[in-house]
Structures are given as structure tokens and as C-alpha cells.
Design a protein around this motif. Structure first.
Motif, short mmCIF file in Angstrom:
data_model
loop_
_atom_site.label_atom_id
_atom_site.label_comp_id
_atom_site.label_asym_id
_atom_site.label_seq_id
_atom_site.Cartn_x
_atom_site.Cartn_y
_atom_site.Cartn_z
N GLN A 151 0.92 -1.30 0.11
CA GLN A 151 -0.16 0.00 0.04
C GLN A 151 0.84 1.31 0.02
O GLN A 151 0.68 2.16 -0.83
CB GLN A 151 -0.95 0.01 1.08
CG GLN A 151 -2.01 -0.92 1.27
CD GLN A 151 -1.68 -2.40 1.49
OE1 GLN A 151 -0.62 -2.54 2.06
NE2 GLN A 151 -2.61 -3.41 1.09
N MET A 204 3.92 1.55 -1.05
CA MET A 204 4.77 1.66 -2.21
C MET A 204 3.80 2.33 -3.32
O MET A 204 4.25 2.75 -4.28
CB MET A 204 5.20 0.03 -2.86
CG MET A 204 6.33 -0.46 -2.18
SD MET A 204 7.48 0.40 -1.90
CE MET A 204 8.34 0.17 -3.62
N ARG A 205 2.63 1.88 -3.36
CA ARG A 205 1.74 2.66 -4.15
C ARG A 205 1.44 3.76 -3.89
O ARG A 205 1.30 4.95 -4.76
CB ARG A 205 0.20 2.03 -4.10
CG ARG A 205 -0.28 1.01 -5.14
CD ARG A 205 -1.48 0.55 -5.13
NE ARG A 205 -2.46 1.54 -5.74
CZ ARG A 205 -3.66 1.65 -5.71
NH1 ARG A 205 -4.33 0.63 -4.98
NH2 ARG A 205 -4.55 2.58 -6.44
N LYS A 263 3.72 5.78 -2.56
CA LYS A 263 5.19 6.41 -2.95
C LYS A 263 5.22 6.68 -4.33
O LYS A 263 5.84 7.63 -4.87
CB LYS A 263 6.11 5.43 -2.74
CG LYS A 263 7.59 6.26 -2.87
CD LYS A 263 8.65 4.96 -2.19
CE LYS A 263 9.92 5.37 -2.64
NZ LYS A 263 10.82 4.57 -2.15
N LYS A 264 4.47 5.88 -5.22
CA LYS A 264 4.27 6.15 -6.63
C LYS A 264 3.33 7.09 -6.99
O LYS A 264 3.48 8.04 -8.08
CB LYS A 264 3.70 4.65 -7.16
CG LYS A 264 3.86 4.46 -8.82
CD LYS A 264 3.18 3.54 -9.26
CE LYS A 264 3.18 3.32 -10.77
NZ LYS A 264 2.60 2.09 -11.18
#
Lengths: 446, 308
Positions: free
Chosen positions: A229, A231-232, A234-235
Motif C-alpha cells: 500500500q 509503495m503505491r 510512494k508511486k
């Protein structure tokens, strides 16, 4: 041989019990006395996955009732009694507790705080039949704020939609004021449950109104691992993250935010993600800067807290003193105060005797706690003034923002009001839909 | 590409954390053929005892560690004496059912002893990108590729701990006399007894070792999320790992953890948005179940051949 085993285990258990946490193991009850008393049934949770959040609330609630008995001899001469029932935040057990508590006193319980959205849903149809008011402070059905459709349910102080809208207002202020949200991106990181989905609709409408981009990311229960979650997130590179968590999820979110380098100053938790249990679980330093919306302030400086310490804890009649002054303990105290003031209000109309559920319902629905009254009760600054009516079972709908400074919560705003026009419109639409499905006649009976 | 690698590496390292819990299951299964439902509760009990001993009894860290280990051994020995011994040679389902009861007992005992508060756990392991840790230690990170710089120091230490545990356990099972006896017991309780293997001792040892593994897992997970009741749920993360790696394989727990960790993180980030997100919890189970269709005993599990 078997007896020997049983004896051995019993001894070990008894010895180990000595190390235990008193408040977590004792289900507190004030036994019904000979004279009729005002009985409070408490459906709480001190053990299980949500026990760390439930224990301070139940302790605060009982501490306030104890204060009134110890200091004032009860309420207008009527002693207060109570019994606590452990729900473990489990709906089935909560419903069992309700059935048990409603038989404990000739007049039944004063009011029930189900302390869980699931249990609240299970009781909405039962409460009118049994004539027991449900007080759902900061949880439960948001549209129950429309008292014309839900006469027995009181989501007092503020509801989820008011909170979500107030959070957006707060972010707008932080971003520089009017129209500053246009083109910004906000992530809603939510517990993947009915509770977590509660703010979806209003945030979508707010996103359209303010022109910000809303990204909603669910976290599966229990939320003890959130690498993907974040990482998303962060993206997505959002400007702000709104955290709608519960239990282990909140602390894990804060900690993982640190792990991926997302600034905690740009994270705003809702009131179930904004207590000491959340920041401590993440680690006090990892949580520094984290912001949370709240319906009550934390701290020991309030007069009522000092009174409890003096009249309850100094006499050895309190719960776990380490809870005193925390966000959730103060919330428990505030819950008890609102319930007691409803009884006091009812007594003013019906006489100074124990009140029935029907009479207490009238007391809540006609409750008006001004700033002067709150100051008199020792709650000045801890909770906002509140006025309830038949149409409005919510009250003021305001929240206040606190920030974790590495050791404690510090207030960083005044009471913030969201778009109440929008919230009220959505509440009435949703309540009307419910009324139509259930064939409920609209109206005010008091 | 670098984001993909970042997710992949993050997933692999998260998978190692699952493996730490899965190892405890494997140990018990290898020695008794029982799926120990109480492993999550043991992780919670161990971690709570560690922090509880420091908070309530004032123990320093080293003493708390020894104290927790001793309590885990006592728990293991008592489990053998009170729970398992009366069930020798009973059907595996009876042993499984009794571990469900054990779960509730251990959960309750932990809360009875130490309360239900959340305790932060600081092990002194930095929880930050490795580049920051290396720089803090005065090391030059210029030669380290960017994607590796993002690896979390805590995750890396967890991987090293898990690797060490696996190596030690593999040696224990393959080389030592006790390890071979454990495998014999797992095959057939009665046959093992008939050739003179001391079943009681073996079970007490394996439950104690599983207690030690639970303590290590509890400390690592507790340092990440705080020590609280929710630690019992980490067992849910270990199940697909076991299905994939094989219930009786120590290396399988590691490889299974790596595969499940990587798969679920990649799925959540790249496929999740098409399903509204939140797919990782069931995706791991679906992946494991699909694998079961191809290889029912798991990647490294021992193939069961029954003579008819």
C-alpha cells in the motif's frame, strides 16, 4: 494424577495473575444497592485485538461514574450503579451483552454505548422495542444523525461525514486557504471494512467541489503489513494522506510511512487512528509530526481530570492510572458525562429518581451543554458545546486537530467545522432511503 | 523498472518476515505431524513476555530475553506433559483440535500475565533505507546501485536472522541424533516408540525449539508493529507460505515466504488497482491453492506414499 495437574496449573495461574494488568482482567461492576439506583450497562472490550483501545475508554467511563458517587453521592441523590460486559469487539458477543445488561435492573440500562459499529447495526432495530437509547459517539451509522428516522440512536458530538469534511477543510487551510486544493492529490488509506468505506461518498463529493484528486487505497484486515500500500502511495506521490485505520493498522501505517520516507506531517488520522496506542505502537519517534482529528482533547489539565485523580484515584478506587489523560480515557470520561447529563436533564423534567430508557431518551434529545455549563462540569476545552434536537442527533459536528510531538499530543487547531450543509443533505438523503426501506414514519415525538 | 525492482525486493524481504513465523509451524509439524494452530499465539506470548518482563519486572534486555526463553521452554514442556502426552497415537485431527484450545489458553494467559496494552519494542535495529544507515556509519554508498539503496535495514537484518535460523535448524534436523529422532517421530509415533525413541523428550524439545523460534519471530514483528494482540494474526501470513513451501520443510518455509511475499506485493501494486485494491491477503492464498493443484505436498514437502 489428574488432580495434581489441575492443582499445579491453578497455582501457576494464580501466581502469574499477580503480574497482570488489573484493568484488563477485572470486569468491573458496582453491585446494585438496596436503594434504587441509576444503572449503567457498559458493553466494553478490554481483551483481544482491540483491547488496547477499548480498555482506556471503559476505564474513563467508570472513573467518571465513580467520581459522581464519591464526590456528590450520585446524581441528585440517586446513586449510580453499573456493570461491564466484555464484548471483545465481537458483534455476537456484543448482542449477548446487550441482552444480559437489559435485564440487570428494573428500569433497564440508562443507555447503551455499543462501542462498535457492528454491534450498533445489530441493535438499531432492538433499541426502540426495548426503549433503550443507543449512544454511538464517533461510530455506527452516520445517517442516524437524523433523529426523525432514528429516534433511539444518538451519534453525539460529530459523525464520520462531518469528520471527513472537517479534515478536508483543515488540509485546505494548511495548503493556503480557499481554492488551494485544486490540482492537489489526497490519498485515503482505509481499513477495508464497512467502517473504512464510511467516508468514501463524502470525500468523492468534496474532491469534485474542491478540485483535488482522490485516490482510495484499502488495507486488508488486520493491516499488520502494508508494504505494498505504501509503495503505491510512494508511486502516487500524494500531497496528503488521510488515515482511516483501526487497531494495529494505524500504528503500522505510521511506521511504514516512515519506512518509505513519507512525511508524517502530511498524514492525518481520523479519531480512531489518533490515540497514544497508535503512536506508541509505531514508536514515539516514528510518529513525530503525525496529525489526528479528534472529538475530544487529551491531557490531564482539565478540571474534571484533576477531580477524578483527587476523589477516585487517591482513594484507590480508580482503574489503571496510566490511562488517565490519554485521548481514549478522556473520551470515555466524556461519554459518561454526556450520558449522565442526559439523565440529569431528564430528572429536571420527571423528578429526582432513577430514570427509565424512555425518559433518558428525552434527556438526550433535549440536551444543551453550553460552554458555561461545560466549564462548570470541568470539561471546558476538552469537548465542544453541544446541543441536540429531534432533527439533529449529532450535535455540533466539529473536530479538533492534534499533533504528536514525540511524547504527547498537542492541539494545533481550534474546533473545525466541515461543510455542514453538504453533510446534512447527505445524512437526510441516506436516512430517507432507510426510512423508505423499513417503512418508518418520519417525525419527532418529543 | 526501478520501481518494479523496489516492489519486488520489498516483497521478498516482507516474505522473509512471514517465513520467520512459518518456521515454527514447520518444526512442530516435522516432529509430530500436527499443524500447530497455536503458533501465532505463541509468537504473541513470547513477545509480550519479553516486553512485559522489562516494563513490569524491570528486567534489562538480556535478562528479559533469557526469562522469555525460559518461559517458552516451560510452556513447551507443559504442553507436552498436559496436552500432548494423553493424545499419543491419537488421530492427527485430535492433536490439531487440541492446538486450537491451546491457542485460546495461551492468548488468555499472555493477557492475564502482562495486560492488554500496546508496547513499543526497540531492538536498536535501524528501520530506514540502507543507504542512510551506511552513511551514518561513515561508509561510502556511491558504488551501491540506487535500487539497493532503498532496501530497508530492518528487513535486511530480518533476512539474515531468518537465514541463520534456517541453517541452524537444517543442521539440527539432518545431522544431530535428536533431529533424526524428530523425523522418525513425525513418521509414526508408535513405530518410533517401539525402537526406543523417547517420544516425550522429543516432543518437549521440539515445542521448546518452536517456542524459541516464536520468540525470535515475535521480537522482529513486535519491533515492526509494536507488541500487541494483533501479533497472533501474523500466523495468517504464514499459512500460504506453508502450503507453497511444504509443511515439513525448513528451507521450504524460506523459499515459500520469498515467493508469497514477492507475488502478493507485485499483485497488490500492479493488479490491485483493477480490483479496487486490498487483494494481497486473498491473492497469496489463491496462489498457494493453485500451486497445490500441481504439487500437493508443496515445493519442498516430502511426498507421501501410502501402501494400500
Amino acid at each position: 494424577m489428574k488432580l495434581k495437574k489441575v492443582f499445579f496449573i491453578s497455582i501457576i495461574t494464580l501466581v502469574l495473575n499477580g503480574c497482570g494488568d488489573k484493568s484488563s482482567t477485572d470486569l468491573t461492576s458496582e453491585v446494585e444497592e438496596a436503594a434504587p439506583s441509576q444503572f449503567f450497562g457498559i458493553a466494553g472490550y478490554r481483551v483481544g485485538p482491540y483491547g488496547p483501545s477499548g480498555a482506556p475508554i471503559a476505564t474513563g467511563y467508570i472513573d467518571y461514574l465513580t467520581l459522581l458517587n464519591e464526590r456528590d453521592g450520585g446524581l441528585n441523590g440517586v446513586r449510580l450503579s453499573w456493570e461491564e460486559c466484555e464484548t471483545e469487539y465481537n458483534t455476537a458477543k456484543g448482542l449477548e451483552c446487550y441482552e444480559r445488561l437489559k435485564t440487570r435492573n428494573p428500569l433497564g440500562p440508562t443507555a447503551i454505548h455499543p462501542m462498535s459499529t457492528g454491534i450498533t447495526y445489530g441493535l438499531i432495530d432492538k433499541a426502540p422495542v426495548d426503549q433503550i437509547p443507543l449512544i454511538t459517539l464517533g461510530y455506527g451509522r452516520t445517517d442516524a444523525s437524523d433523529g426523525r428516522v432514528f429516534p433511539w440512536v444518538f451519534p453525539l458530538m460529530t459523525n464520520y461525514w462531518s469528520q471527513a469534511s472537517a479534515i478536508v477543510r483543515f488540509i485546505e487551510t494548511k495548503e493556503g486557504g480557499e481554492k488551494s486544493l485544486s490540482g492537489k492529490k489526497i490519498v485515503l488509506l482505509y481499513h477495508d471494512s464497512a467502517y473504512g468505506k464510511e467516508p468514501h461518498e463524502i470525500l468523492k463529493v468534496e474532491a469534485d467541489n474542491f478540485g483535488f484528486d482522490l485516490v482510495m487505497i484499502p488495507v486488508p484486515h488486520p493491516g499488520n503489513e502494508q508494504q505494498s500500500q505504501w509503495m503505491r502511495i510512494k508511486k502516487e506521490q500524494p500531497d496528503w494522506v488521510i488515515l482511516w485505520g483501526w487497531g494495529v493498522m494505524s500504528g503500522t501505517s505510521i511506521k511504514t510511512a516512515k519506512k518509505v520516507g513519507f512525511p508524517r506531517e502530511k498524514m492525518i488520522g481520523n479519531w480512531w487512528s489518533g490515540a497514544e496506542v497508535d503512536t506508541l505502537a509505531a514508536g514515539p519517534s516514528a510518529s513525530t509530526g503525525y496529525i489526528a482529528a479528534n472529538m475530544n482533547l487529551s491531557g490531564k489539565n482539565f478540571e474534571v481530570v484533576q477531580e477524578i485523580l483527587k476523589h477516585v484515584y487517591q482513594k484507590g478506587k480508580g482503574g489503571d492510572e496510566s490511562y488517565v489523560g490519554t485521548v481514549l480515557w478522556n473520551r470515555g470520561v466524556a461519554q459518561a458525562m454526556l450520558t449522565v447529563e442526559a439523565v440529569r436533564n431528564a430528572q429536571a423534567k420527571y423528578g429526582n429518581t432513577p430514570m427509565s430508557g424512555l425518559q433518558v431518551r428525552w434527556g438526550i434529545e433535549n440536551l444543551s451543554l453550553t460552554q458555561a455549563k461545560l466549564d462548570e462540569l470541568g470539561f471546558g476545552g476538552m469537548v465542544p458545546p453541544i446541543t441536540v434536537s429531534c432533527e439533529n442527533h449529532e450535535g455540533p459536528g466539529v473536530v479538533r486537530f492534534q499533533q504528536w510531538d514525540g511524547e504527547k499530543w498537542v492541539s494545533i487547531s481550534d474546533w473545525v467545522l466541515g461543510d455542514q450543509k453538504l453533510v446534512r443533505k447527505m445524512v437526510e438523503e441516506s436516512a430517507a432511503k432507510y426510512a423508505s426501506e423499513k417503512n418508518i414514519e418520519y417525525g419527532c415525538s418529543s | 523498472m526501478s520501481f518494479f525492482l523496489e516492489v519486488l525486493i520489498g516483497g521478498l524481504l516482507a516474505g522473509i518476515m512471514y517465513s520467520l513465523v512459518a518456521l515454527g509451524f514447520v518444526l512442530i509439524y516435522k516432529a509430530s505431524g500436527v499443524f500447530n494452530f497455536a503458533q501465532g499465539a505463541m509468537v504473541f506470548f513470547a513477545a509480550l513476555t519479553f516486553v512485559g518482563a522489562q516494563e513490569k519486572l524491570g528486567f534489562p534486555i538480556w535478562a528479559a530475553l533469557i526469562f522469555s526463553l525460559i518461559l517458552m521452554i516451560i510452556l513447551g514442556v507443559l504442553t507436552e506433559k498436559v496436552v500432548l502426552r494423553p493424545l499419543v497415537n491419537q488421530p492427527p485431527i485430535s492433536l490439531f483440535m487440541v492446538t486450537i484450545g491451546l491457542t485460546f489458553f495461551v492468548e488468555g494467559l499472555a493477557q492475564l500475565m502482562w495486560g492488554t496494552k500496546v508496547y513499543p519494542l526497540e531492538l536498536g535495529i535501524p528501520d530506514e533505507p540502507i543507504a542512510i544507515t551506511l552513511t551514518r556509519w561513515g561508509l561510502n554508498t556511491d558504488a551501491v546501485p540506487n535500487v539497493l539503496k532503498e532496501i530497508n535495514s530492518f528487513d535486511l537484518i530480518a533476512a539474515i536472522v531468518a537465514g541463520t535460523l534456517v541453517a541452524a535448524l537444517a543442521i539440527f534436523f539432518q545431522i544431530t541424533r535428536v533431529g533424526r529422532a524428530l523425523r522418525a517421530v513425525a513418521d509414526d509415533h508408535q513405530a518410533a516408540l517401539s525402537v526406543g525413541i523417547p517420544l516425550k523428550t522429543i516432543w518437549a524439545i521440539v515445542w521448546s525449539v518452536a517456542g524459541f523460534v516464536a520468540l525470535v519471530a515475535g521480537l522482529m514483528w513486535g519491533a515492526r508493529n509494536g507488541v500487541q494482540f494483533a501479533l497472533v494474526f501474523v500466523a495468517l501470513k504464514a499459512l500460504p507460505v506453508l502450503i507453497l513451501g511444504g509443511f515439513d520443510s525448513v528451507p521450504g518455509a524460506i523459499v515459500g515466504g520469498l515467493i508469497i511475499g514477492a507475488l502478493e506485493k507485485l499483485a497488490e501494486v500492479y493488479i490491485g488497482p483493477y480490483f479496487g485494491g486490498g487483494i494481497e491477503i486473498w491473492f497469496a492464498y489463491v496462489a498457494a491453492l493453485l500451486f497445490l493443484l500441481v504439487r500437493p505436498e508443496g515445493l519442498f514437502g516430502e511426498k507421501q506414499i501410502d501402501r494400500v
